[in-house]
Design an enzyme around this catalytic site. Sequence first.
Site, PDB file in Angstrom:
ATOM      1  N   CYS A  65      21.664 -24.134 -10.093  1.00 59.70           N
ATOM      2  CA  CYS A  65      21.219 -22.972 -10.860  1.00 59.70           C
ATOM      3  C   CYS A  65      22.209 -22.653 -11.983  1.00 59.70           C
ATOM      4  CB  CYS A  65      21.007 -21.760  -9.959  1.00 59.70           C
ATOM      5  SG  CYS A  65      22.512 -20.876  -9.463  1.00 59.70           S
ATOM      6  N   SER A 124       0.804  -1.223   0.000  1.00 62.78           N
ATOM      7  CA  SER A 124       0.000   0.000   0.000  1.00 62.78           C
ATOM      8  C   SER A 124       0.837   1.272   0.000  1.00 62.78           C
ATOM      9  CB  SER A 124      -0.899   0.022   1.234  1.00 62.78           C
ATOM     10  OG  SER A 124      -0.102   0.141   2.409  1.00 62.78           O
ATOM     11  N   HIS A 130      21.394 -16.100  -8.330  1.00 58.64           N
ATOM     12  CA  HIS A 130      21.609 -17.265  -7.463  1.00 58.64           C
ATOM     13  C   HIS A 130      20.765 -17.169  -6.193  1.00 58.64           C
ATOM     14  CE1 HIS A 130      23.509 -20.311  -4.963  1.00 58.64           C
ATOM     15  NE2 HIS A 130      23.586 -19.374  -4.035  1.00 58.64           N
TER      16      HIS A 130
END
Length: 381
Positions: free
Chosen positions: A310, A97, A339
């Site tokens: 990865c 918000s 990563h």
Amino acid sequence: MTEPAIKYKLIQKEKHTGARLGLIETPHGTFETPMFMPVGTEATVKNMAPEDLEKIGATIILSNTYHLWLRPGEDIVKEAGGLHKFMNWNKGILTDSGGFQVFSLANTRDITEAGVHFRNHLNGRREFLSPEKAIQIENDLGPDIMMSLDECPPFFESYDYIKDSVARTSRWAERGLRAHRNPDWQALFGIVQGAGYEDLRKQSAQDLVSMDFPGYSIGGLSVGESKSEMNHVLDFTAPLLPENKPRYLMGVGSADALIDGVIRGIDMFDCVLPTRIARNGTCMTTHGRLVVKNAKYARDFRPLDEDCDCYVCRNYSRAYIRHLINANELFGTHLTSYHNLYFLLKLMADVRQSIKDDNLLEFREHVFEQYGFNKKNAKNF
């Protein structure tokens, strides 16, 4: 009756904890919970392209209402076709918000029942944010999930202050709900406050649940209290929220806090932590924090994490990444950011599998042992 903008489906509850496996269906796709949301403060996750985020499995990201309101302006984003088109991201988006950023400007803001007066951090101009204004900005930005404007007071404020703050947050939530223009395609969440006071958390939750929001956030945590204090608040707050709606713990992103939050029934998390520390050369690994810019990695040709699959760990060494960061090459912080985000998204995938297998506590013990966490007072990254 209008269909809700999002739908939550509870798939399974873990036998030994409060952990929940679920699905959240949004206008921009369905994603599994519990999950972690990368933070794209100014309509970009720092050092990451949208294509990178897709490759590592991100399904929803968070953007910041306060920053986008001030720059470039919600009118420009709306003219571009909304935040999804503006930033070329076709999956889920959640916006906060702006309240946390405004309330962090403690020396330049003034809280009234109408809203908050504060000074723009970019140019010092006087601004005003009300519950209605926050909702108007978020409606124009066009995310799938929006947050109500709340007051986020310090955790250790006095009981009387927090009591008044909770009451104001409830009144603001009701005003924001009335101002919401697009409930059929944008879900508005209420935010439970109350610091560490159990009765005030209960009052806040009761107020918001009575308004029948499509989802609920728990705010006012990870703001200076200890991990044990945060977990204690979650222990008595999460059960106050409906089982058939998503629960979102705001601003939490360390591995230990994610697992402990899931155990207590939390479905959604976000935090700037993985990309923020990545820009300083700090990497999340299976065995804890690794500061790759340190001299001892100058001739270390192993990957950042030998247990990680990865793209970064399959292709680049600690020595190379250290060189890039110390040479102020932007590619270095791209690699560490990639990563770290992959690491947390993979951790949450493993958490989901552990819920399916009903062995989340064993998984927690394994992770904490690898990290070297003290189980009673786990270190943050």
